[in-house]
Write a protein that holds these residues in place. Structure first.
Motif, short mmCIF file in Angstrom:
data_model
loop_
_atom_site.label_atom_id
_atom_site.label_comp_id
_atom_site.label_asym_id
_atom_site.label_seq_id
_atom_site.Cartn_x
_atom_site.Cartn_y
_atom_site.Cartn_z
N VAL A 1 35.50 43.39 54.97
CA VAL A 1 36.53 42.78 54.13
C VAL A 1 36.34 41.27 54.13
N VAL A 2 36.27 40.70 52.95
CA VAL A 2 36.09 39.25 52.80
C VAL A 2 37.32 38.68 52.11
N ASP A 3 37.89 37.66 52.72
CA ASP A 3 39.05 36.97 52.18
C ASP A 3 38.59 35.60 51.68
N ALA A 4 38.49 35.46 50.35
CA ALA A 4 38.17 34.18 49.73
C ALA A 4 39.34 33.83 48.81
N ASP A 5 40.51 33.79 49.40
CA ASP A 5 41.78 33.65 48.70
C ASP A 5 41.67 32.76 47.45
N PRO A 6 42.07 33.28 46.28
CA PRO A 6 42.86 34.50 46.05
C PRO A 6 42.03 35.74 45.79
N PHE A 7 40.73 35.67 46.06
CA PHE A 7 39.87 36.82 45.81
C PHE A 7 39.55 37.53 47.12
N HIS A 8 39.65 38.84 47.11
CA HIS A 8 39.43 39.66 48.29
C HIS A 8 38.51 40.80 47.89
N SER A 9 37.58 41.15 48.75
CA SER A 9 36.62 42.19 48.38
C SER A 9 36.15 42.94 49.62
N ALA A 10 35.63 44.14 49.38
CA ALA A 10 35.17 44.99 50.48
C ALA A 10 34.36 46.14 49.92
N ALA B 1 32.43 39.62 39.77
CA ALA B 1 31.43 38.55 39.84
C ALA B 1 30.95 38.16 38.45
N ALA B 2 30.87 39.14 37.53
CA ALA B 2 30.37 38.87 36.18
C ALA B 2 31.31 37.97 35.39
N THR B 3 32.56 37.84 35.81
CA THR B 3 33.50 36.94 35.14
C THR B 3 33.29 35.49 35.54
N GLY B 4 32.53 35.25 36.59
CA GLY B 4 32.33 33.91 37.11
C GLY B 4 33.36 33.49 38.13
N LEU B 5 34.36 34.34 38.35
CA LEU B 5 35.44 33.95 39.27
C LEU B 5 34.97 33.87 40.72
N LEU B 6 33.91 34.59 41.05
CA LEU B 6 33.44 34.60 42.44
C LEU B 6 32.34 33.56 42.69
N ASP B 7 32.01 32.75 41.70
CA ASP B 7 30.99 31.73 41.92
C ASP B 7 31.40 30.82 43.08
N ARG B 8 30.46 30.59 43.99
CA ARG B 8 30.65 29.75 45.18
C ARG B 8 31.66 30.36 46.17
N CYS B 9 31.90 31.65 46.03
CA CYS B 9 32.79 32.35 46.96
C CYS B 9 32.01 33.41 47.73
N ARG B 10 32.52 33.76 48.91
CA ARG B 10 31.99 34.90 49.63
C ARG B 10 32.59 36.16 49.04
N ALA B 11 31.82 37.25 49.07
CA ALA B 11 32.31 38.52 48.53
C ALA B 11 31.53 39.65 49.17
N ALA B 12 32.09 40.85 49.04
CA ALA B 12 31.47 42.04 49.63
C ALA B 12 31.48 43.18 48.64
N THR B 13 30.52 44.06 48.80
CA THR B 13 30.46 45.32 48.08
C THR B 13 29.90 46.35 49.04
N GLY B 14 29.63 47.56 48.58
CA GLY B 14 29.03 48.54 49.47
C GLY B 14 27.70 48.04 50.02
N ARG B 15 27.41 48.39 51.26
CA ARG B 15 26.19 47.88 51.90
C ARG B 15 24.95 48.19 51.08
N GLN B 16 24.90 49.37 50.45
CA GLN B 16 23.72 49.75 49.70
C GLN B 16 23.54 48.93 48.42
#
Length: 360
Positions: A148-157, A113-128
């Motif tokens: 698991v979130v698929d915001a092709d080409p970015f995927h996160s969980a 996210a800090a690279t800016g690549l996930l701006d305006r995209c859905r993403a996931a991390t640990g619930r906490q």
């Protein structure tokens, strides 16, 4: 062969490095048509893995290992709240510009996210960490459940069990749901097996993929397990005599055709027991084992337990493993917002994880 580059930043939890190797390696070992090249790449300043069980790694790959990777995986790491080093951010942006698939799990999503690549995209991390990620990166739409979130080409969980959910999602995209489901089962059997034990279902069954291999016949057998297949039926499909069929089968799989057929039927029964609530009678019919008594006999012989006990034990094992992994999570910042979700509770059963993959 697709190249997967796992970018290890300093202080990455050890299990987040071993998870992808276990997952993609298991997929390839149990499915002859699946192949991956897995690279572990480190960035400048990498010293070693972090808690709960730190260890050293030596790898010939630095950030240049990302240059021709089809997929880049970014696990969590100790300094995830810091801005990534410029060369790390540049390497990730360059991978995205080339069209590489990028997956982040656990706190690795903060770095992506800090690279800016996930701006305006859905993403996931640990619930906490979900509330903290949303606060630090307001242009990212954060999934609060860590699914698991698929915001092709970015995927996160979430990073549960070393990012296995994300790896299984990528395997689903590459090779379909059946391969991902069988890989998941084999991985959890390995996690549960005593040290030094073989896979719970015995050695992996392999068969060739060349122009004269039995691959098409084997796939036909696996698609018709509920039929009363005979040696003559199998030989006719392969265009061989029964004697030639036996010889070729042993050369390619180490088993006779009927031994292979029985093993495939037991494995199909395992999948049905793990993924649904059908009675044993119905499973016996669907897998070609005929009667419940016949299913119990062969299931006991191949797995060492009965089908009902297996179903209960597998589901309990998955719940226990996912819960145990959540308990080792690093707490969120003390100054986090009131009401932030800091409960590292279970990530759900195998069925929940599969449902998450279907939603993507």
């Amino acid at each position: 062969m697709p190249v997967i580059a796992v970018l290890a930043l300093d202080g990455v939890p050890g299990h987040e490095l071993t998870g992808p190797g276990m997952c993609f390696g298991t997929a390839a070992r149990h499915h002859p048509h699946v192949a991956y090249e897995l690279r572990y790449c480190t960035a400048p300043g990498f010293r070693g893995t972090g808690s709960p069980a730190p260890f050293r790694i030596d790898t010939p790959w630095g950030l240049e290992g990302l240059a021709d990777a089809d997929t880049v995986l970014l696990p969590g790491h100790a300094g995830f709240r810091d801005e990534p080093e410029p060369e790390v951010a540049d390497a990730l942006r360059a991978a995205a510009d080339r069209g590489s698939r990028i997956g982040a799990f656990g706190t690795g999503t903060f770095t992506l996210a800090a690279t800016g690549l996930l701006d305006r995209c859905r993403a996931a991390t640990g619930r906490q960490y979900a509330a903290e990620l949303a606060r630090r990166h307001p242009r990212v739409e954060v999934d609060p459940e860590g699914a698991v979130v698929d915001a092709d080409p970015f995927h996160s969980a979430a990073g549960v069990l070393g990012g296995l959910d994300l790896c299984l999602h990528l395997i689903t995209l590459d090779h379909g749901v059946p391969v991902a489901i069988e890989t998941e089962r084999q991985v959890f059997m390995q996690l549960h097996a005593p040290a030094g034990a073989e896979d719970a279902t015995g050695p992996a069954i392999r068969h060739g993929t060349g122009p004269h291999s039995l691959g098409p016949t084997i796939r036909w057998m696996e698609a018709h397990l509920d039929h009363p297949l005979t040696l003559n039926d199998i030989a006719d499909h392969a265009g061989l005599t029964v004697r030639g069929l036996n010889r070729r089968f042993r050369a390619e799989t180490g088993l006779s055709p009927l031994q292979y057929l029985l093993r495939a039927r037991v494995q199909a029964a395992q999948r049905l027991l793990e993924r649904g609530d059908e009675p044993v009678e119905r499973i016996a019919t669907r897998t070609g084992l005929g009667t419940p008594a016949n299913l119990r006999h062969h299931f006991q012989h191949h797995t060492g337990t009965g089908p009902r006990i297996y179903r209960t034990a597998f589901r309990s094992m998955v719940a226990a493993l996912t819960w145990a992994d959540g308990k080792h999570a690093e707490p969120a910042e003390p100054d986090g917002p009131a009401g932030a979700d800091t409960d590292p509770g279970p990530s759900g059963s195998a069925d929940d994880r599969r449902a998450a993959r279907r939603r993507t």
